[in-house]
Design a protein around this motif. Sequence first.
Motif, PDB file in Angstrom:
ATOM      1  N   LEU A  10       0.769  -1.380   0.012  1.00  0.00           N
ATOM      2  CA  LEU A  10      -0.120  -0.108  -0.065  1.00  0.00           C
ATOM      3  C   LEU A  10       0.720   1.164  -0.100  1.00  0.00           C
ATOM      4  O   LEU A  10       0.547   2.339  -0.684  1.00  0.00           O
ATOM      5  CB  LEU A  10      -1.016  -0.035   1.306  1.00  0.00           C
ATOM      6  N   ASP A  11       1.906   1.575   0.707  1.00  0.00           N
ATOM      7  CA  ASP A  11       2.998   2.304   0.559  1.00  0.00           C
ATOM      8  C   ASP A  11       3.459   2.571  -0.471  1.00  0.00           C
ATOM      9  O   ASP A  11       3.537   3.771  -0.921  1.00  0.00           O
ATOM     10  CB  ASP A  11       3.897   2.198   1.870  1.00  0.00           C
ATOM     11  N   LYS A  12       3.782   1.583  -1.215  1.00  0.00           N
ATOM     12  CA  LYS A  12       4.517   1.796  -2.514  1.00  0.00           C
ATOM     13  C   LYS A  12       3.249   2.270  -3.461  1.00  0.00           C
ATOM     14  O   LYS A  12       3.651   3.233  -4.443  1.00  0.00           O
ATOM     15  CB  LYS A  12       5.074   0.497  -3.031  1.00  0.00           C
ATOM     16  N   ARG A  13       2.251   1.729  -3.634  1.00  0.00           N
ATOM     17  CA  ARG A  13       1.099   2.212  -4.246  1.00  0.00           C
ATOM     18  C   ARG A  13       0.807   3.720  -4.148  1.00  0.00           C
ATOM     19  O   ARG A  13       0.418   4.262  -5.237  1.00  0.00           O
ATOM     20  CB  ARG A  13      -0.356   1.343  -3.821  1.00  0.00           C
ATOM     21  N   LYS A  14       0.846   4.262  -2.956  1.00  0.00           N
ATOM     22  CA  LYS A  14       0.739   5.646  -2.761  1.00  0.00           C
ATOM     23  C   LYS A  14       1.820   6.523  -3.549  1.00  0.00           C
ATOM     24  O   LYS A  14       1.586   7.331  -3.767  1.00  0.00           O
ATOM     25  CB  LYS A  14       0.721   6.051  -1.076  1.00  0.00           C
ATOM     26  N   LEU A  15       3.064   5.767  -3.784  1.00  0.00           N
ATOM     27  CA  LEU A  15       3.999   6.636  -4.300  1.00  0.00           C
ATOM     28  C   LEU A  15       3.995   6.188  -6.174  1.00  0.00           C
ATOM     29  O   LEU A  15       4.793   6.598  -6.870  1.00  0.00           O
ATOM     30  CB  LEU A  15       5.454   6.003  -4.116  1.00  0.00           C
ATOM     31  N   GLY A  16       2.924   5.607  -6.294  1.00  0.00           N
ATOM     32  CA  GLY A  16       2.611   5.029  -7.704  1.00  0.00           C
ATOM     33  C   GLY A  16       3.460   3.940  -8.465  1.00  0.00           C
ATOM     34  O   GLY A  16       3.357   3.635  -9.605  1.00  0.00           O
ATOM     35  N   LYS A  17       3.839   3.190  -7.354  1.00  0.00           N
ATOM     36  CA  LYS A  17       4.520   1.964  -7.998  1.00  0.00           C
ATOM     37  C   LYS A  17       3.544   0.584  -7.737  1.00  0.00           C
ATOM     38  O   LYS A  17       3.022   0.582  -6.652  1.00  0.00           O
ATOM     39  CB  LYS A  17       5.748   1.801  -7.067  1.00  0.00           C
ATOM     40  N   LYS A  18       3.395  -0.178  -8.499  1.00  0.00           N
ATOM     41  CA  LYS A  18       2.850  -1.557  -8.493  1.00  0.00           C
ATOM     42  C   LYS A  18       3.914  -2.709  -8.682  1.00  0.00           C
ATOM     43  O   LYS A  18       4.620  -2.754  -9.326  1.00  0.00           O
ATOM     44  CB  LYS A  18       1.911  -1.530  -9.808  1.00  0.00           C
ATOM     45  N   LEU A  19       3.806  -3.263  -7.166  1.00  0.00           N
ATOM     46  CA  LEU A  19       5.127  -4.182  -7.129  1.00  0.00           C
ATOM     47  C   LEU A  19       4.153  -5.788  -6.985  1.00  0.00           C
ATOM     48  O   LEU A  19       2.949  -5.731  -6.789  1.00  0.00           O
ATOM     49  CB  LEU A  19       5.579  -4.051  -5.781  1.00  0.00           C
ATOM     50  N   GLN A  20       4.852  -6.787  -7.187  1.00  0.00           N
ATOM     51  CA  GLN A  20       4.081  -7.898  -6.986  1.00  0.00           C
ATOM     52  C   GLN A  20       5.277  -8.874  -5.825  1.00  0.00           C
ATOM     53  O   GLN A  20       6.459  -8.643  -5.930  1.00  0.00           O
ATOM     54  CB  GLN A  20       4.313  -8.925  -8.245  1.00  0.00           C
ATOM     55  N   PHE A  21       4.740  -9.030  -4.684  1.00  0.00           N
ATOM     56  CA  PHE A  21       5.337  -9.707  -3.609  1.00  0.00           C
ATOM     57  C   PHE A  21       5.210 -11.182  -3.775  1.00  0.00           C
ATOM     58  O   PHE A  21       4.085 -11.887  -3.783  1.00  0.00           O
ATOM     59  CB  PHE A  21       4.750  -9.235  -2.412  1.00  0.00           C
ATOM     60  N   PHE A  22       6.442 -11.900  -3.519  1.00  0.00           N
ATOM     61  CA  PHE A  22       6.238 -13.398  -3.415  1.00  0.00           C
ATOM     62  C   PHE A  22       6.479 -13.705  -1.701  1.00  0.00           C
ATOM     63  O   PHE A  22       7.604 -13.310  -1.133  1.00  0.00           O
ATOM     64  CB  PHE A  22       7.748 -14.128  -4.143  1.00  0.00           C
ATOM     65  N   ILE A  23       5.809 -14.251  -1.193  1.00  0.00           N
ATOM     66  CA  ILE A  23       5.547 -14.479   0.206  1.00  0.00           C
ATOM     67  C   ILE A  23       5.430 -15.955   0.794  1.00  0.00           C
ATOM     68  O   ILE A  23       4.763 -16.782   0.162  1.00  0.00           O
ATOM     69  CB  ILE A  23       4.112 -13.809   0.838  1.00  0.00           C
ATOM     70  N   GLN A  29      -9.539  -7.594   0.757  1.00  0.00           N
ATOM     71  CA  GLN A  29     -10.785  -6.700   0.598  1.00  0.00           C
ATOM     72  C   GLN A  29     -10.373  -5.155   1.554  1.00  0.00           C
ATOM     73  O   GLN A  29     -10.696  -4.111   1.028  1.00  0.00           O
ATOM     74  CB  GLN A  29     -12.055  -7.290   1.330  1.00  0.00           C
ATOM     75  N   ALA A  30     -10.088  -5.511   2.637  1.00  0.00           N
ATOM     76  CA  ALA A  30      -9.779  -4.483   3.538  1.00  0.00           C
ATOM     77  C   ALA A  30      -8.562  -3.366   3.153  1.00  0.00           C
ATOM     78  O   ALA A  30      -8.844  -2.095   3.164  1.00  0.00           O
ATOM     79  CB  ALA A  30      -9.339  -4.933   5.040  1.00  0.00           C
ATOM     80  N   ALA A  31      -7.425  -3.818   2.471  1.00  0.00           N
ATOM     81  CA  ALA A  31      -6.495  -2.957   1.794  1.00  0.00           C
ATOM     82  C   ALA A  31      -6.978  -2.615   0.497  1.00  0.00           C
ATOM     83  O   ALA A  31      -6.255  -1.711  -0.157  1.00  0.00           O
ATOM     84  CB  ALA A  31      -5.286  -3.807   1.929  1.00  0.00           C
ATOM     85  N   ARG A  32      -7.953  -3.082  -0.002  1.00  0.00           N
ATOM     86  CA  ARG A  32      -8.247  -2.759  -1.719  1.00  0.00           C
ATOM     87  C   ARG A  32      -7.084  -3.324  -2.637  1.00  0.00           C
ATOM     88  O   ARG A  32      -6.675  -2.306  -3.270  1.00  0.00           O
ATOM     89  CB  ARG A  32      -8.735  -1.219  -1.659  1.00  0.00           C
ATOM     90  N   LEU A  33      -6.665  -4.310  -2.311  1.00  0.00           N
ATOM     91  CA  LEU A  33      -5.474  -4.576  -3.259  1.00  0.00           C
ATOM     92  C   LEU A  33      -5.651  -5.681  -4.074  1.00  0.00           C
ATOM     93  O   LEU A  33      -6.824  -6.580  -3.643  1.00  0.00           O
ATOM     94  CB  LEU A  33      -4.307  -5.335  -2.283  1.00  0.00           C
ATOM     95  N   HIS A  34      -5.191  -5.569  -5.470  1.00  0.00           N
ATOM     96  CA  HIS A  34      -5.639  -6.752  -6.048  1.00  0.00           C
ATOM     97  C   HIS A  34      -4.844  -8.064  -5.822  1.00  0.00           C
ATOM     98  O   HIS A  34      -3.613  -7.944  -5.324  1.00  0.00           O
ATOM     99  CB  HIS A  34      -5.201  -6.382  -7.781  1.00  0.00           C
ATOM    100  N   GLY A  35      -5.496  -9.263  -6.085  1.00  0.00           N
ATOM    101  CA  GLY A  35      -4.751 -10.389  -5.678  1.00  0.00           C
ATOM    102  C   GLY A  35      -3.560 -10.803  -6.391  1.00  0.00           C
ATOM    103  O   GLY A  35      -2.635 -11.336  -5.602  1.00  0.00           O
ATOM    104  N   ASP A  36      -3.421 -10.358  -7.681  1.00  0.00           N
ATOM    105  CA  ASP A  36      -2.199 -10.667  -8.473  1.00  0.00           C
ATOM    106  C   ASP A  36      -1.110  -9.918  -7.853  1.00  0.00           C
ATOM    107  O   ASP A  36       0.226 -10.144  -8.343  1.00  0.00           O
ATOM    108  CB  ASP A  36      -2.469 -10.779  -9.919  1.00  0.00           C
ATOM    109  N   SER A  37      -1.317  -8.930  -6.862  1.00  0.00           N
ATOM    110  CA  SER A  37       0.010  -8.389  -6.190  1.00  0.00           C
ATOM    111  C   SER A  37       0.724  -9.244  -5.359  1.00  0.00           C
ATOM    112  O   SER A  37       1.788  -8.948  -4.660  1.00  0.00           O
ATOM    113  CB  SER A  37      -0.210  -6.983  -5.357  1.00  0.00           C
ATOM    114  N   MET A  38       0.040 -10.322  -4.844  1.00  0.00           N
ATOM    115  CA  MET A  38       0.518 -11.270  -4.056  1.00  0.00           C
ATOM    116  C   MET A  38       0.733 -12.744  -4.658  1.00  0.00           C
ATOM    117  O   MET A  38      -0.121 -13.156  -5.053  1.00  0.00           O
ATOM    118  CB  MET A  38      -0.160 -11.516  -2.430  1.00  0.00           C
ATOM    119  N   VAL A  39       1.914 -13.377  -4.437  1.00  0.00           N
ATOM    120  CA  VAL A  39       2.267 -14.722  -5.059  1.00  0.00           C
ATOM    121  C   VAL A  39       2.617 -15.552  -3.559  1.00  0.00           C
ATOM    122  O   VAL A  39       3.503 -15.064  -2.927  1.00  0.00           O
ATOM    123  CB  VAL A  39       3.556 -14.755  -5.792  1.00  0.00           C
TER     124      VAL A  39
END
Length: 692
Positions: free
Chosen positions: A520-533, A554-564
Amino acid sequence: MDTGNIIRPLILEESSNDAETLASNLRNAGFAVRYRHIDNNEDLQSALDEQAWDILLATSQVGDYRALDAVATIKRVGKDIPCIVFGPQTDNDSIVAILKAGAADYINEEARDHLLLVIAREIDNLRERRSHRQCKNLYAESEKRNRVLLDSSRDPMAYLHEGMHVYVNQSYLDIFGYVDRDELESVPVMDMIAPDQQQKFKDILRTLSKGETPEGTQEFNVVHADGNEFQATMQFSPASVDGEPCTQIMIHQKSHDKELEKELQQLRQQDLLTGLFNHQHFMEELKTSLASAMVNEGHGTLLYLEPGDFKNIKDTLGIAGSDLVLADIAQLLRDNSPDDAILARYAGTVFTIILNNSNSAQAEQLAEQLRQALAEKIFDIEEKSVTTTFSIGIAPIHETTPDTKQALSRAEQACGIARERGGDQVHIFSEEDILAVLEADKKMVALLQLALKNNRFSLQYQPIVSLHAEPGERYEVLLRMLDPDNQLLMPGEFLDAAENAGLLIDIDRWVVRNAARALLDKRKLGKKLQFFIKLSSASLNDPGTLGSISKLLQAARLHGDSMVFEITEQAAVENLSTAKSFAAGLQQLHCKFALDHVGSTTQSLSYLNHLQVDFLKIDGSHIANVSNEDSQQVIQELAELGRNKGFQTIAEHVQDPACLAVLWQHGVNFIQGYYLQHPEDDMDYDFSSTGG
């Protein structure tokens, strides 16, 4: 009391006359007594080795030998023998100390009637415990027999209700080529019958529904999971499952004969690489050994053997060469072990041995023989020579061993102590080890609980970069923990304690929550990242994991494909049905699914036919040995499999540029490792410099 009430007490007294006086009192109270007088620890050890005893009756002290010393000895050897101490009148604090040490009671030596009542009570309690263990053993044996008759039957067997499978055994799965029962839940039995014979099959089911049983065997062409047909004979009979009427089917492939069935059964029990018993059969043997010890029918020992520095052997020889070393070690175990020893390849490079009807001294003698044999062995593989040594842990198997998990844990801990002391040695698990392990785990668990409460975990990030200029910025999320001096602890230093304390799920959820915050912090800066967890096996098997991820997205309003979400290949193989459902759940959330450390063993890749994966991370051992022909073959196979099945491959642990040409040539999609960047607190990698 019943005059046939035989008891076998050990009596610790000053003299044999004193012991006989107590025995006489017991006889007058109605017991038939078969006692032995002892007055030192050597006598006690000798008595314990000779036969089973019912109770220890001990005066508080004989010379320098205390009753508490005798209680400690009995506790150390794991015998269920109640201990009653008697002596002069003493204070409550002293009595409490005696009871805490393990004695069942302390009785004033003048109160003989009181002593006799307590003896009767403890004998009754002992018989109840023995009866309970025997019932537990009989129940386990009954369950085992049912499992043998059904699930482990050589005869493929299924139960059908309204045309659907309600139960199938392993042989049924094998003959049709399915991996687990879940795959058959949605497959009507009619789909497994050749189309031109389905009407004949329907007629038989209709006959059964009328209460009539078809005579003899029926021949059908049936359909394998791969779509090919084969000839089979079937026997039908009415049955019931959970009170519901159903049809039992026994099926045989026409080409199978008894000799072939015998070979198949042996193969199911055998580790194909070493020829020793496999993990599954070893666990059955261990259960049997524990059940025997539980009812005083025997005792034994468990050996846990691990060759040292096997990663270096794999780096030197490659996977194929290291497999030859494992096969040679298995032969060394066969050559040096008794004929009745149960030898198994437990997992990876770990071997286990069960010695039934043996004591720790006999097990130590064998362990020393095996240790020396391996230390003297030189393995010559393809003009290269390697050596290794054993770290060996020994754990007794006796009537108070709780279960197979505890037996294995104790043997593994003893092996770990041998390894930490330099390896090439043997260690026997003891009560002191229990206390040491508990104390170390207690301290680490306290740190873990504090880290969860006070946010003393931290995340670091390592870039994952495309070799083919695929757009996007991707990072592996790596967990660290701060110790009391604010120094970073690596996962290997605390995850075992977290697993033992049941904290892995909480830790995984902390990682996911905080990774979401970073996104979310990176999205506020205009960056779209994908995290491997990374997720643990505990989270994979936790029914609440998918729901937790869904609520967070849902709470963070994140799209699912931002997380692997990653699990290890081993976790996927050991929990294939669960992994399959988990991957399907992630797909519904639009999250991605990855497997880590793929190709780290000779594990067949056929399990990938049952999993929908998006990324596959090639084990770093192949990347480190990229010049090795075997490793190149694995990399090529996985990359080709990815292209055919639609998943992407990642080479992990890339240390230098020497391997890049090979990885690019074979079509590996991404790389990750120190060559790009060490894990950092910040996500500042310049993806444009590598075309990512």
